[in-house]
Design a protein around this motif. Structure first.
Motif, PDB file in Angstrom:
ATOM      1  N   SER A  98       0.821  -1.208   0.000  1.00 50.68           N
ATOM      2  CA  SER A  98       0.000   0.000   0.000  1.00 50.68           C
ATOM      3  C   SER A  98       0.860   1.266   0.000  1.00 50.68           C
ATOM      4  CB  SER A  98      -0.930  -0.027   1.212  1.00 50.68           C
ATOM      5  OG  SER A  98      -1.656   1.166   1.298  1.00 50.68           O
ATOM      6  N   CYS A  99       2.000   1.238   0.691  1.00 54.18           N
ATOM      7  CA  CYS A  99       2.897   2.406   0.685  1.00 54.18           C
ATOM      8  C   CYS A  99       3.288   2.777  -0.738  1.00 54.18           C
ATOM      9  CB  CYS A  99       4.180   2.104   1.459  1.00 54.18           C
ATOM     10  SG  CYS A  99       3.941   1.920   3.219  1.00 54.18           S
ATOM     11  N   PHE A 100       3.632   1.787  -1.530  1.00 45.30           N
ATOM     12  CA  PHE A 100       4.076   2.052  -2.903  1.00 45.30           C
ATOM     13  C   PHE A 100       2.895   2.455  -3.787  1.00 45.30           C
ATOM     14  CE2 PHE A 100       7.400  -0.474  -0.969  1.00 45.30           C
ATOM     15  CZ  PHE A 100       8.521   0.250  -1.336  1.00 45.30           C
ATOM     16  N   ALA A 101       1.778   1.763  -3.664  1.00 48.54           N
ATOM     17  CA  ALA A 101       0.613   2.069  -4.505  1.00 48.54           C
ATOM     18  C   ALA A 101       0.041   3.448  -4.157  1.00 48.54           C
ATOM     19  CB  ALA A 101      -0.445   0.987  -4.338  1.00 48.54           C
ATOM     20  N   ARG A 102      -0.108   3.739  -2.875  1.00 47.95           N
ATOM     21  CA  ARG A 102      -0.661   5.043  -2.468  1.00 47.95           C
ATOM     22  C   ARG A 102       0.301   6.172  -2.866  1.00 47.95           C
ATOM     23  NH1 ARG A 102      -4.127   7.312  -2.425  1.00 47.95           N
ATOM     24  NH2 ARG A 102      -3.829   8.612  -0.572  1.00 47.95           N
ATOM     25  N   SER A 103       1.597   5.936  -2.759  1.00 50.03           N
ATOM     26  CA  SER A 103       2.552   6.972  -3.176  1.00 50.03           C
ATOM     27  C   SER A 103       2.402   7.273  -4.660  1.00 50.03           C
ATOM     28  CB  SER A 103       3.990   6.539  -2.874  1.00 50.03           C
ATOM     29  OG  SER A 103       4.200   6.439  -1.481  1.00 50.03           O
ATOM     30  N   LEU A 104       2.192   6.229  -5.458  1.00 48.06           N
ATOM     31  CA  LEU A 104       2.004   6.455  -6.898  1.00 48.06           C
ATOM     32  C   LEU A 104       0.661   7.124  -7.173  1.00 48.06           C
ATOM     33  CD1 LEU A 104       3.612   3.199  -8.344  1.00 48.06           C
ATOM     34  CD2 LEU A 104       4.586   5.518  -8.293  1.00 48.06           C
ATOM     35  N   ASP A 105      -0.365   6.803  -6.385  1.00 42.78           N
ATOM     36  CA  ASP A 105      -1.648   7.519  -6.519  1.00 42.78           C
ATOM     37  C   ASP A 105      -1.442   9.014  -6.286  1.00 42.78           C
ATOM     38  OD1 ASP A 105      -3.066   5.137  -6.870  1.00 42.78           O
ATOM     39  OD2 ASP A 105      -3.716   5.024  -4.770  1.00 42.78           O
ATOM     40  N   VAL A 106      -0.719   9.336  -5.213  1.00 41.08           N
ATOM     41  CA  VAL A 106      -0.486  10.750  -4.888  1.00 41.08           C
ATOM     42  C   VAL A 106       0.363  11.401  -5.981  1.00 41.08           C
ATOM     43  CG1 VAL A 106       0.637  12.307  -3.229  1.00 41.08           C
ATOM     44  CG2 VAL A 106      -0.788  10.417  -2.404  1.00 41.08           C
ATOM     45  N   ALA A 107       1.368  10.693  -6.470  1.00 40.90           N
ATOM     46  CA  ALA A 107       2.196  11.225  -7.557  1.00 40.90           C
ATOM     47  C   ALA A 107       1.345  11.522  -8.792  1.00 40.90           C
ATOM     48  CB  ALA A 107       3.310  10.240  -7.905  1.00 40.90           C
ATOM     49  N   ALA A 108       0.391  10.649  -9.074  1.00 40.20           N
ATOM     50  CA  ALA A 108      -0.494  10.861 -10.225  1.00 40.20           C
ATOM     51  C   ALA A 108      -1.331  12.121 -10.033  1.00 40.20           C
ATOM     52  CB  ALA A 108      -1.389   9.641 -10.429  1.00 40.20           C
ATOM     53  N   GLU A 109      -1.826  12.318  -8.808  1.00 35.92           N
ATOM     54  CA  GLU A 109      -2.611  13.539  -8.520  1.00 35.92           C
ATOM     55  C   GLU A 109      -1.765  14.790  -8.742  1.00 35.92           C
ATOM     56  OE1 GLU A 109      -3.988  12.991  -4.517  1.00 35.92           O
ATOM     57  OE2 GLU A 109      -5.076  11.166  -5.069  1.00 35.92           O
ATOM     58  N   THR A 138       6.904  -5.509  -7.492  1.00 36.29           N
ATOM     59  CA  THR A 138       5.633  -6.085  -7.940  1.00 36.29           C
ATOM     60  C   THR A 138       4.519  -5.046  -7.900  1.00 36.29           C
ATOM     61  OG1 THR A 138       6.346  -8.202  -7.053  1.00 36.29           O
ATOM     62  CG2 THR A 138       4.009  -7.979  -7.551  1.00 36.29           C
ATOM     63  N   THR A 139       4.487  -4.281  -6.810  1.00 43.12           N
ATOM     64  CA  THR A 139       3.411  -3.297  -6.650  1.00 43.12           C
ATOM     65  C   THR A 139       3.541  -2.178  -7.669  1.00 43.12           C
ATOM     66  OG1 THR A 139       3.352  -3.798  -4.285  1.00 43.12           O
ATOM     67  CG2 THR A 139       2.280  -1.750  -5.001  1.00 43.12           C
ATOM     68  N   CYS A 140       4.751  -1.647  -7.827  1.00 43.65           N
ATOM     69  CA  CYS A 140       4.925  -0.537  -8.774  1.00 43.65           C
ATOM     70  C   CYS A 140       4.689  -1.001 -10.205  1.00 43.65           C
ATOM     71  CB  CYS A 140       6.311   0.077  -8.625  1.00 43.65           C
ATOM     72  SG  CYS A 140       6.499   0.975  -7.064  1.00 43.65           S
ATOM     73  N   ARG A 141       5.154  -2.196 -10.520  1.00 43.11           N
ATOM     74  CA  ARG A 141       4.935  -2.706 -11.881  1.00 43.11           C
ATOM     75  C   ARG A 141       3.439  -2.886 -12.142  1.00 43.11           C
ATOM     76  NH1 ARG A 141       9.083  -7.058 -13.729  1.00 43.11           N
ATOM     77  NH2 ARG A 141      10.271  -5.198 -14.221  1.00 43.11           N
ATOM     78  N   GLY A 142       2.738  -3.420 -11.169  1.00 39.80           N
ATOM     79  CA  GLY A 142       1.287  -3.595 -11.308  1.00 39.80           C
ATOM     80  C   GLY A 142       0.578  -2.262 -11.456  1.00 39.80           C
ATOM     81  N   TRP A 143       0.997  -1.293 -10.648  1.00 39.50           N
ATOM     82  CA  TRP A 143       0.364   0.037 -10.703  1.00 39.50           C
ATOM     83  C   TRP A 143       0.585   0.656 -12.085  1.00 39.50           C
ATOM     84  CZ3 TRP A 143       0.760   5.059 -11.839  1.00 39.50           C
ATOM     85  CH2 TRP A 143      -0.162   5.950 -11.252  1.00 39.50           C
ATOM     86  N   LEU A 144       1.804   0.596 -12.580  1.00 43.37           N
ATOM     87  CA  LEU A 144       2.102   1.196 -13.891  1.00 43.37           C
ATOM     88  C   LEU A 144       1.305   0.510 -15.001  1.00 43.37           C
ATOM     89  CD1 LEU A 144       5.972   1.727 -13.638  1.00 43.37           C
ATOM     90  CD2 LEU A 144       4.209   3.491 -13.549  1.00 43.37           C
ATOM     91  N   ALA A 145       1.164  -0.802 -14.890  1.00 47.97           N
ATOM     92  CA  ALA A 145       0.411  -1.534 -15.909  1.00 47.97           C
ATOM     93  C   ALA A 145      -1.063  -1.142 -15.902  1.00 47.97           C
ATOM     94  CB  ALA A 145       0.555  -3.036 -15.683  1.00 47.97           C
ATOM     95  N   GLU A 146      -1.571  -0.808 -14.714  1.00 45.69           N
ATOM     96  CA  GLU A 146      -2.982  -0.403 -14.607  1.00 45.69           C
ATOM     97  C   GLU A 146      -3.200   1.050 -15.021  1.00 45.69           C
ATOM     98  OE1 GLU A 146      -4.375  -1.160 -10.660  1.00 45.69           O
ATOM     99  OE2 GLU A 146      -3.979  -3.304 -10.833  1.00 45.69           O
ATOM    100  N   HIS A 147      -2.112   1.810 -15.120  1.00 46.41           N
ATOM    101  CA  HIS A 147      -2.214   3.242 -15.456  1.00 46.41           C
ATOM    102  C   HIS A 147      -1.273   3.544 -16.619  1.00 46.41           C
ATOM    103  CE1 HIS A 147      -3.392   2.850 -11.229  1.00 46.41           C
ATOM    104  NE2 HIS A 147      -4.160   3.906 -11.416  1.00 46.41           N
ATOM    105  N   PRO A 148      -1.578   2.990 -17.809  1.00 48.65           N
ATOM    106  CA  PRO A 148      -0.631   3.120 -18.925  1.00 48.65           C
ATOM    107  C   PRO A 148      -0.518   4.540 -19.466  1.00 48.65           C
ATOM    108  CG  PRO A 148      -2.647   2.014 -19.636  1.00 48.65           C
ATOM    109  CD  PRO A 148      -2.760   2.193 -18.157  1.00 48.65           C
ATOM    110  N   ASP A 149      -1.536   5.367 -19.232  1.00 47.38           N
ATOM    111  CA  ASP A 149      -1.482   6.749 -19.729  1.00 47.38           C
ATOM    112  C   ASP A 149      -1.234   7.688 -18.555  1.00 47.38           C
ATOM    113  OD1 ASP A 149      -2.218   5.842 -22.315  1.00 47.38           O
ATOM    114  OD2 ASP A 149      -4.272   5.655 -21.575  1.00 47.38           O
ATOM    115  N   GLY A 150      -0.633   8.806 -18.869  1.00 42.72           N
ATOM    116  CA  GLY A 150      -0.464   9.824 -17.832  1.00 42.72           C
ATOM    117  C   GLY A 150       0.748   9.581 -16.967  1.00 42.72           C
TER     118      GLY A 150
END
Ligand code: ADP
Length: 175
Positions: A98-109, A138-150
């Motif tokens: 969750s630390c990695f996924a939430r950090s990428l969510d915030v970065a996207a915002e 694993t988490t960052c790779r999964g997150w990037l794959a789910e958010h291919p744009d932006g």
């Protein structure tokens, strides 16, 4: 999209956002947290205090993330996350993921294109480096794959020594 690892000092990294392995008080600590506060200057602590007085009165939950400006750092933003502390029995991999996924969510915002992470929870919080590396990649790779744009498109792991770099290289190669 890219995921890479390098040996370095996160406080010197020219990414749009760097991630701080903070503690739930958000008011500074040792390790990478202390280094980031020292290099960013006193305005970072003031910004963190403002969060504590407004949106985060109870502190930041384990596995969550919140951003402040990076002030005197080369990065634009610091994304603070709180890793699970193994010494306190916080051994759930989902919390670290969750630390990695939430950090990428915030970065996207923030529309941050590049994000640099430390090995969250692998220092004072006692998680084994290979576990942190595997969960992080694993988490960052999964997150990037789910958010291919932006944004973000680029994830860098910036670590202190060869041992940690090798663990992340293994994880990047295996994932
Ligand atoms: P935690 O409390 O989440 O375990 P620590 O800051 O104790 O966080 O350690 C996390 C990782 O960050 C450790 O591998 C530590 O060696 C590393 N670290 C410490 N200072 C820096 C820095 N300036 N740049 C990158 N990594 C750092």
């Amino acid at each position: 999209m890219s995921i890479s690892v390098e040996i370095g000092d996160l406080t010197q990294v020219e990414a749009d956002a760097i991630v701080n392995a903070a503690n739930s008080t958000l008011l500074g600590g040792g390790g990478v947290d202390g280094a980031i506060h020292a290099a960013a200057g006193p305005r970072l602590l003031e910004a963190c205090r403002r969060l504590r007085n407004t949106t985060h009165r109870g502190g930041l939950d384990v596995g969550d993330a919140v951003a402040t400006p990076a002030f005197d750092l080369p990065a634009s933003w610091v994304i603070h996350t709180v890793g699970p502390n193994l010494h306190r029995g916080q051994d759930d991999p989902a919390l670290l993921a969750s630390c990695f996924a939430r950090s990428l969510d915030v970065a996207a915002e923030l529309d941050a294109r590049s994000v640099a992470f430390p090995a969250v929870s692998a220092g004072a919080y006692g998680w084994p480096v290979p576990d942190v590396a595997r969960i992080a990649v694993t988490t960052c790779r999964g997150w990037l794959a789910e958010h291919p744009d932006g944004s973000p498109q680029e994830v860098r792991f910036v670590v202190v020594d060869e041992r940690i770099r090798d663990a992340f290289e293994d994880a990047i190669g295996m994932a």
